[in-house]
Scaffold this active site. Structure first.
Site, PDB file in Angstrom:
ATOM      1  N   CYS A  53     -13.512   4.980 -28.301  1.00 36.37           N
ATOM      2  CA  CYS A  53     -14.782   5.697 -28.326  1.00 36.37           C
ATOM      3  C   CYS A  53     -15.428   5.764 -26.957  1.00 36.37           C
ATOM      4  O   CYS A  53     -16.434   5.095 -26.683  1.00 36.37           O
ATOM      5  CB  CYS A  53     -15.713   5.043 -29.339  1.00 36.37           C
ATOM      6  N   ARG A  69       2.869  -1.565  -5.908  1.00 32.24           N
ATOM      7  CA  ARG A  69       3.110  -0.325  -6.635  1.00 32.24           C
ATOM      8  C   ARG A  69       4.488   0.294  -6.383  1.00 32.24           C
ATOM      9  O   ARG A  69       5.160   0.740  -7.307  1.00 32.24           O
ATOM     10  CB  ARG A  69       2.028   0.683  -6.222  1.00 32.24           C
ATOM     11  N   GLY A 105       0.753  -1.243   0.000  1.00 36.82           N
ATOM     12  CA  GLY A 105       0.000   0.000   0.000  1.00 36.82           C
ATOM     13  C   GLY A 105       0.781   1.290   0.000  1.00 36.82           C
ATOM     14  O   GLY A 105       0.187   2.365  -0.145  1.00 36.82           O
TER      15      GLY A 105
HETATM   16  C1  LIG Z   1      -2.946  -5.136  -4.073  1.00 40.44           C
HETATM   17  C2  LIG Z   1      -2.453  -5.745  -2.838  1.00 40.44           C
HETATM   18  C3  LIG Z   1      -1.181  -5.418  -2.362  1.00 40.44           C
HETATM   19  C4  LIG Z   1      -0.282  -4.406  -3.017  1.00 40.44           C
HETATM   20  O1  LIG Z   1      -0.758  -3.114  -2.950  1.00 40.44           O
HETATM   21  P1  LIG Z   1       0.166  -1.921  -3.451  1.00 40.44           P
HETATM   22  O2  LIG Z   1      -0.612  -0.718  -3.176  1.00 40.44           O
HETATM   23  O3  LIG Z   1       0.393  -2.129  -4.907  1.00 40.44           O
HETATM   24  O4  LIG Z   1       1.428  -1.981  -2.676  1.00 40.44           O
HETATM   25  C5  LIG Z   1      -0.736  -6.060  -1.225  1.00 40.44           C
HETATM   26  N1  LIG Z   1      -1.513  -6.969  -0.582  1.00 40.44           N
HETATM   27  C6  LIG Z   1      -2.742  -7.291  -1.011  1.00 40.44           C
HETATM   28  C7  LIG Z   1      -3.538  -8.298  -0.267  1.00 40.44           C
HETATM   29  C8  LIG Z   1      -3.257  -6.687  -2.145  1.00 40.44           C
HETATM   30  O5  LIG Z   1      -4.490  -7.010  -2.567  1.00 40.44           O
END
Ligand SMILES: *Cc1c(COP(=O)(O)O)cnc(C)c1O
Length: 419
Positions: free
Chosen positions: A342, A275, A239
């Site tokens: 479109c 990310r 996250g």
């Molecule tokens: C999507 C996800 C992540 C990664 O999230 P990022 O924001 O890309 O770091 C980690 N753990 C779980 C369970 C996810 O669904």
């Protein structure tokens, strides 16, 4: 920090000029920098140095086999959310004992495949799923290693579509019931309760929500211990945001925000960054087709589109747009950068101030490594763009551009009477 830089006003991916790459592979295309990927992984990993930890790259952010191979070589495990992702990991040579399986809707076959492969643990998202996993593992005469995903009920302050830790969201088991869930899981003989996990959202740009979540899970771990449930793993999810426009904390600050509340618990920390490892390691290169002017607006019409990168319309996401060749001085204009699809939602930027490009110019949509190619589609019967991985002066095509046959693969024409 990334290795997309200008040399003599020409944008390079490491030692490869994007203009030359565009001539070679055509546009649009995604290009990733291996040096950036390595650096991001190292910096993130070092943020947890001194703590027993495992990084499980959340591969849904960017799941090309070569990317997985590179992360695996660097010592990463993987967070998967489907059997398709499991198969990708295995194909890329990943160690199944470093894989965790998240997601609210796992099918029996997916659970079975994960157990068969011998993954580290399955993150349980609901009571029925807990029983389902127990049943499947019972049939296979195994014990499934599980962790319960806790929804810590907090608002990480990001876009609602990428926020997962609020009590209204479909993710995780409610905080108030976690203890009951653990007691119940312990009673199921085909489950081995090994961990607790949480993941509060994505593109989070401050440390507060992370330390808040860490504090909440610490309370649970302590309570569980008191009733004799000892865990091995604490999975803190992913996250951490990247600087699209915002200014997120570096991995070191992020890690200490999470680690200080839970230090001393003695659990192995599992972290699931997606990310932050790949976002800035990729760009989408697209060519300008037309400049269009109406009474009220200007449009830069490019050959890339929302089917290639859907984040702007899906999440109101901001992506910087850079000229690949900035030797010409253009007048500043304000324009929408749009694709040929479109839909009015087909844009990369709106009301963006930029030097006026000319038809044929190349633009780079920056920070397109995460949730870019993986979310692309064939909408409007557009073949998906190729993916290129640059390492130093070498550009490897790690996924070819699709062609018409790819577009219609699996389709059949049935002859029906016209009336
Ligand atoms: C999507 C996800 C992540 C990664 O999230 P990022 O924001 O890309 O770091 C980690 N753990 C779980 C369970 C996810 O669904």
């Amino acid at each position: 920090m990334n290795y997309f830089e200008y040399r003599n006003d020409q944008l390079f991916a490491e030692d490869v000029a994007l203009t030359e790459l565009a001539d070679r592979v055509g546009t649009p295309f995604f290009v990733y920098s291996a040096r950036t990927l390595r650096r991001h992984f190292r910096v993130f990993d070092e943020a947890f140095a001194g703590t027993d930890h495992l990084i499980c790259y959340a591969m849904k952010a960017l799941s090309n086999l070569s990317i997985l191979r590179l992360f695996s070589a660097m010592g990463s495990g993987f967070d998967i959310v489907s059997v398709g992702e499991l198969q990708r990991c295995l194909r890329a040579g990943a160690d199944p004992r470093m894989i965790v399986f998240s997601g609210v809707g796992k099918a029996d076959e997916e659970i079975a495949a994960a157990l068969e492969a011998g993954i580290l643990m399955i993150n349980v998202e609901s009571r029925p799923e807990m029983h389902r996993i127990s049943e499947v593992s019972g049939r296979m005469r195994r014990r499934a290693p599980v962790s319960l995903r806790v929804n810590p009920d907090l608002d990480p302050g990001t876009h609602p579509h990428i926020s997962t830790g609020h009590r209204d969201s479909k993710f995780g088991v409610p905080l108030a019931q976690v203890r009951e869930y653990y007691a119940e899981a312990r009673g199921l003989e085909n489950l081995e309760v090994v961990g607790l996990s949480t993941h509060i959202g994505s593109q989070i740009t401050e440390t507060g929500p992370f330390s808040e979540a860490a504090l909440k899970v610490k309370g649970i771990v302590t309570d569980l211990r008191a009733v004799g449930i000892a865990l091995k793993y604490l999975d803190i999810g992913g996250g951490l945001g990247i600087p699209y426009q915002e200014n997120p904390p570096p991995p070191s600050e992020y890690a200490s925000a999470i680690l200080s509340p839970i230090r001393g618990l003695g659990l192995k920390i599992i972290s699931e960054p997606g990310r932050v490892l790949v976002g800035n390691a990729g760009v989408l290169v697209t060519r300008v087709r037309y400049l269009k002017e109406t009474d009220v607006k200007r449009f830069v019409v490019v050959d890339g589109a929302m089917n290639d990168l859907i984040r702007p319309v899906l999440y109101d996401a901001y992506h910087a747009i850079a000229r690949v060749d900035r030797r010409k001085v253009g007048n500043l204009i304000v324009a929408d950068v749009v694709g040929p699809v479109c839909e009015s939602g087909d844009f990369f930027a709106r009301e963006r101030e930029m030097p006026e490009p000319a038809a044929g110019d190349l633009l780079a949509v920056m920070s397109a490594g995460a949730y870019g190619f993986v979310m692309s589609s064939n909408y409007n019967s557009r073949p998906r763009a190729p993916e290129i991985l640059v390492d130093g002066a070498t550009a490897h095509v790690i996924r070819e551009r699709e062609n018409f046959e790819d577009l219609i693969r699996g389709e059949r024409i049935v002859e029906l009477k016209a009336e």
